[in-house]
Design an enzyme around this catalytic site. Structure first.
Site, PDB file in Angstrom:
ATOM      1  CB  CYS A   1      -1.213   0.173   1.038  1.00  0.00           C
ATOM      2  SG  CYS A   1      -0.307   0.106   2.831  1.00  0.00           S
TER       3      CYS A   1
ATOM      4  NE  ARG B   1      -4.449   1.162   1.634  1.00  0.00           N
ATOM      5  CZ  ARG B   1      -4.323   2.630   1.192  1.00  0.00           C
ATOM      6  NH1 ARG B   1      -5.036   1.527  -0.251  1.00  0.00           N
ATOM      7  NH2 ARG B   1      -3.296   2.680   0.656  1.00  0.00           N
TER       8      ARG B   1
ATOM      9  CG  ASP C   1      -5.198   5.602   2.621  1.00  0.00           C
ATOM     10  OD1 ASP C   1      -5.409   4.929   3.685  1.00  0.00           O
ATOM     11  OD2 ASP C   1      -4.176   5.770   2.460  1.00  0.00           O
TER      12      ASP C   1
END
Ligand code: 4NP
Length: 151
Positions: A3, A9, A119
């Site tokens: 990410c 994440r 996100d």
């Protein structure tokens, strides 16, 4: 698992896939990285740690690192969380870029849609639960698809 920050994440994705693979008896080595270097050496975000702990997975010992081009050689699959990560991984990989190894994680559940794992960095705790569920479903598909291969 890649990410932007390797804080929210992808640490979840590393923890979830490693847990499910080990539980399935697979000797996979799962790792994660961020395309940016904002948080190198730091543990995952406290809400990623909390949500994963609620689900029985401890990610507290992970340490943030930045994606490097050699990762493209060392790993069999590179999963990114969104299209922006995809372009960043492609740029960082340079001459080692391998399109056939790289995909958005959610394409495992919804092929070709290029759906992002959103996100959660700027939001509240519920965003982390949403992300956990999405990643967990994608990891189930990965185990079902590749579980006969000991990568
Ligand atoms: P992640 O979230 O890419 O899921 O780890 C972010 C973490 C940190 C930042 C942005 C996104 N940041 O700007 O520091």
């Amino acid at each position: 698992m890649v990410c932007l920050g390797n804080i929210c994440r992808s640490p979840l994705a590393e923890g979830i896939l490693q847990y499910k693979a080990s539980a399935a008896g697979l000797l996979w080595k799962v790792d994660s990285a961020g395309t940016a270097g904002y948080h190198i050496g730091k543990p995952p975000h406290e809400l990623s740690q909390k949500v994963s702990k609620i689900n029985g997975i401890d990610i507290s010992s992970q340490q943030c690192r930045q994606f490097k081009k050699e990762d493209m050689l060392h790993y069999d699959k590179i999963y990114v969380m969104d299209s922006s990560n995809y372009l960043d991984v492609k740029r960082i990989s340079g001459d080692l870029w391998n399109e056939s190894k790289t995909d958005l994680l959610m394409n495992e559940c919804y092929p070709g849609r290029n759906m992002a794992v959103p996100d959660p960095w700027y939001g509240a705790e519920d965003g982390y639960h949403t992300v956990y569920k999405m990643i967990s479903e994608a990891c189930d598909v990965i185990i079902a698809r590749y579980g006969s291969i000991n990568m």
